[in-house]
Write a protein that holds these residues in place. Structure first.
Motif, PDB file in Angstrom:
ATOM      1  N   SER A   1      34.375  45.176  34.264  1.00  6.73           N
ATOM      2  CA  SER A   1      34.849  43.375  33.850  1.00  6.73           C
ATOM      3  C   SER A   1      35.063  42.348  35.285  1.00  6.73           C
ATOM      4  O   SER A   1      34.698  42.957  36.484  1.00  6.73           O
ATOM      5  CB  SER A   1      36.061  43.239  33.404  1.00  6.73           C
ATOM      6  N   GLN A   2      34.351  41.067  35.498  1.00  6.92           N
ATOM      7  CA  GLN A   2      34.502  40.138  36.877  1.00  6.92           C
ATOM      8  C   GLN A   2      36.430  40.449  36.737  1.00  6.92           C
ATOM      9  O   GLN A   2      36.516  40.614  38.073  1.00  6.92           O
ATOM     10  CB  GLN A   2      34.580  38.811  36.193  1.00  6.92           C
ATOM     11  N   LEU A   3      37.701  40.686  35.642  1.00  7.80           N
ATOM     12  CA  LEU A   3      38.456  40.807  36.195  1.00  7.80           C
ATOM     13  C   LEU A   3      39.260  41.712  37.739  1.00  7.80           C
ATOM     14  O   LEU A   3      39.456  41.297  38.687  1.00  7.80           O
ATOM     15  CB  LEU A   3      39.651  40.431  35.155  1.00  7.80           C
ATOM     16  N   ALA A   4      38.441  43.228  36.733  1.00  5.88           N
ATOM     17  CA  ALA A   4      38.874  44.516  37.399  1.00  5.88           C
ATOM     18  C   ALA A   4      38.204  44.097  38.970  1.00  5.88           C
ATOM     19  O   ALA A   4      38.713  44.671  39.717  1.00  5.88           O
ATOM     20  CB  ALA A   4      38.183  45.573  36.519  1.00  5.88           C
ATOM     21  N   ALA A   5      36.780  43.962  39.033  1.00  5.35           N
ATOM     22  CA  ALA A   5      36.278  43.434  40.458  1.00  5.35           C
ATOM     23  C   ALA A   5      37.033  42.737  41.319  1.00  5.35           C
ATOM     24  O   ALA A   5      36.576  42.869  42.416  1.00  5.35           O
ATOM     25  CB  ALA A   5      34.737  43.388  40.163  1.00  5.35           C
ATOM     26  N   TRP A   6      37.262  41.956  40.648  1.00  2.00           N
ATOM     27  CA  TRP A   6      38.255  40.794  41.733  1.00  2.00           C
ATOM     28  C   TRP A   6      39.659  40.814  42.571  1.00  2.00           C
ATOM     29  O   TRP A   6      39.934  40.403  42.661  1.00  2.00           O
ATOM     30  CB  TRP A   6      37.655  39.070  41.313  1.00  2.00           C
TER      31      TRP A   6
ATOM     32  N   PHE B   1      40.351  52.207  45.070  1.00  7.58           N
ATOM     33  CA  PHE B   1      40.161  53.674  45.019  1.00  7.58           C
ATOM     34  C   PHE B   1      40.033  53.981  43.422  1.00  7.58           C
ATOM     35  O   PHE B   1      39.896  54.515  42.042  1.00  7.58           O
ATOM     36  CB  PHE B   1      40.871  54.747  46.028  1.00  7.58           C
ATOM     37  N   PHE B   2      41.729  53.793  42.697  1.00  8.62           N
ATOM     38  CA  PHE B   2      41.907  54.318  41.515  1.00  8.62           C
ATOM     39  C   PHE B   2      41.419  53.434  40.987  1.00  8.62           C
ATOM     40  O   PHE B   2      40.935  53.770  39.540  1.00  8.62           O
ATOM     41  CB  PHE B   2      43.834  54.216  41.514  1.00  8.62           C
ATOM     42  N   ILE B   3      41.504  52.009  40.867  1.00  9.26           N
ATOM     43  CA  ILE B   3      40.777  51.087  39.836  1.00  9.26           C
ATOM     44  C   ILE B   3      39.529  51.178  39.594  1.00  9.26           C
ATOM     45  O   ILE B   3      39.236  51.072  37.880  1.00  9.26           O
ATOM     46  CB  ILE B   3      40.812  49.846  40.397  1.00  9.26           C
ATOM     47  N   PHE B   4      38.484  51.439  39.888  1.00  8.00           N
ATOM     48  CA  PHE B   4      37.338  51.572  40.292  1.00  8.00           C
ATOM     49  C   PHE B   4      37.785  53.012  39.820  1.00  8.00           C
ATOM     50  O   PHE B   4      36.045  53.747  39.769  1.00  8.00           O
ATOM     51  CB  PHE B   4      36.496  51.310  41.055  1.00  8.00           C
TER      52      PHE B   4
END
Length: 548
Positions: A313-318, A378-381
């Motif tokens: 999602s855009q939120l995750a990427a940002w 590293f963990f989010i993605f």
């Protein structure tokens, strides 16, 4: 001064011009050679004390640690986002905003580019923004030119305020004492950060005019030089939206600098600007009914083709950028946290038995925050360890030329500044050069000062380096010509920002990433007039204003 002595004061300028610009050497070769020649001129012509000369070299190498950690962290974050696929998501988000190339340029280069400049600096915005425009269908040469022009106003607060907080502070530090100490005391400032904020207020006040006009310049250059009809009018047709987008950044930047200092205006101001301008663009606010996308021999690429596969999602990427901004704000505004982070400092005093000193704020420096959000990414993605370590390794490799360049540039500047310790009875090189320049051009220095800043950035490849090299000269001229030092320092900074559009290192980087290597001279011919106009307008405002 004799002719030979005058030539010695110009050695760092002439040598960089010859080796970096005329001979087109990479900075990793040109800067070490220039540093050696400057040291020789200081030792044999200026008769500089050899112990002070050696200590200046050591001081410069230690001072280079702070910007190196920031640059490494910025590269590491970008490579982490690319390796994880998050950058693809960010790119895809831009494709659905508007089909108008003029709007895409303003949002990607002016607003998103200002955010990248604020968090990373050192030419990164053009290297990121230009390829994004190419993916959207903008011709490569056009993409490089507008991305470079856009990377100007936000440079005042680029890389977490590095050009002002580091470049100007080190540029004014002579023998361990700031040339501005008396001025700071007169104004009631307890340290250089407060004075830097004062200088930055002058810069952003002038940029309320010059900076606000940049989006309009971008679209005019885009359509006038690269549109099918070569019509500047097609760009100027969205003047209302362009001015609106300009103010959407400059007004928040002004406000943030006033309350929080020069570390945050580009980062937070651009986020506010995007939050305002992107929804407005989607609704067609202040835009013509018909989108413009009319380049000769270029067809607009399909949105799905540009966006590609989106993993997040855009939120995750940002999220890494948002966390980075939050960490910076908290560490600079929450007093207990700031004190805690500043307690972990490395300091070196009495270098080689002299009064010269240096220091590095290990946990307070923004570089550690970059690394922190990379680990978070590293963990989010849910990155594979191999991809993450690969991003780290690539970042280390990419930093090697910069280590060499900075490791030579900063010592060269310190030799230049500390040359007052000599047996020839001469003043420090910047002070001697300032006296010469003040006597010949002091009456019109408001117009000369930003040109000096442009020249410094053009030669050194960085607004930070330009400020390091010429802040002392600018301060001396201001003092001798009876001008407000903070205003002249602001003009130096604005000129350095303008020089960022055309400095060799940035132009080469932007040209390379869009496949236009070898056409750097074409790019400079387009950005040079804009840089000079930027400086001329700033100088005119300063002449009639006079400063706070």
């Amino acid at each position: 001064m004799t002719f030979i002595q005058t030539l010695a004061t110009l050695t760092p300028i002439i040598s960089v011009l010859v080796f970096l610009v005329l001979m087109r050497m990479p900075a990793s070769r040109a800067m070490p050679i220039s540093a050696v020649l400057t040291a020789l001129a200081a030792a044999f012509v200026w008769q500089m004390d050899t112990t002070i000369l050696g200590a200046s070299v050591v001081q410069g190498m230690l001072d280079a640690i702070t910007p190196l950690t920031i640059i490494f962290g910025a590269i590491f974050l970008l490579k982490t986002l690319a390796a994880s696929g998050a950058m693809d998501t960010i790119r895809a988000g831009f494709t659905n905003i508007s089909a108008d190339a003029r709007v895409q340029v303003i949002i990607i280069c002016w607003l998103f580019g200002s955010f990248i400049e604020g968090s990373a600096g050192f030419g990164t915005p053009a290297a990121i923004g230009a390829p994004l425009l190419v993916l959207l269908g903008v011709p490569p040469l056009a993409a490089a030119v507008v991305a470079l022009i856009a990377d100007s106003t936000s440079v005042s607060f680029g890389a977490i305020g590095l050009p002002v907080l580091f470049g100007m502070e080190k540029g004014l530090d002579v023998g361990g004492t700031s040339m501005a100490a008396a001025e700071m005391a007169r104004l009631g400032f307890e340290g250089f950060p407060q004075y830097a904020q004062y200088i930055a207020m002058h810069m952003i006040t002038i940029d309320m005019v010059t900076g606000t006009l940049i989006p309009l310049v971008l679209v005019a250059v885009l359509t006038g030089f690269f549109g099918r009809n070569k019509s500047f009018a097609e760009g100027l047709a969205i003047w209302k939206f362009a001015i609106f987008a300009g103010l959407a950044f400059t007004v928040p930047a002004f406000t943030i600098n006033y309350f929080a200092g020069p570390e945050f205006p580009s980062v937070i101001g651009s986020l506010i600007g995007m939050a305002i301008v992107i929804p407005a663009a989607k609704k067609g606010f202040l835009l013509p009914a018909t989108p413009w996308f009319d380049f000769e021999g270029v067809e607009k690429k399909d949105t799905a083709e540009v966006a590609g596969e989106v993993k997040f999602s855009q939120l995750a990427a940002w999220t890494p950028y948002l966390v980075m901004a939050a960490l910076l704000v908290l560490s600079r505004t929450v007093a207990p946290l700031k004190s805690f982070l500043l307690s972990f400092n490395l300091s070196w005093s009495n270098l080689l038995g002299t009064e010269l000193k240096s220091g590095f704020s290990t946990l307070y420096a923004p570089g550690i925050f970059f690394v922190t959000v990379c680990v978070l990414g590293f963990f989010i993605f849910k990155m594979k360890p191999k991809a993450f370590t690969g991003a780290f390794t690539d970042s280390c490799k990419a930093l090697i030329p910069t280590i060499i360049s900075l490791g030579a540039s900063v010592p060269m500047v310190k030799i230049f500044l500390n040359s007052g310790a000599n047996s020839a009875g001469l003043e420090a090189m910047p002070k001697a050069l300032a006296g010469l320049m003040a006597s010949t051009a002091g009456s019109v220095w408001e117009w000369v000062a930003p040109i000096v800043g442009i020249f410094g950035a053009f030669l050194s490849g960085s607004a930070t380096f330009s400020n390091m090299m010429f802040s002392s000269l600018q301060f001396e001229v201001a003092t001798q010509a009876d001008l407000a030092p903070a205003l002249v320092m602001a003009l130096q900074g604005i000129g350095a920002n303008a020089g960022n559009m055309m400095c060799v290192m940035n132009v080469v980087a932007a040209a390379t990433v869009v496949g236009m290597a070898g056409r750097e001279s074409e790019i400079i011919r387009k950005t040079l007039p804009v840089a000079l106009a930027y400086a001329l307008i700033a100088g005119t405002i300063a002449f009639f204003w006079g400063g706070y």
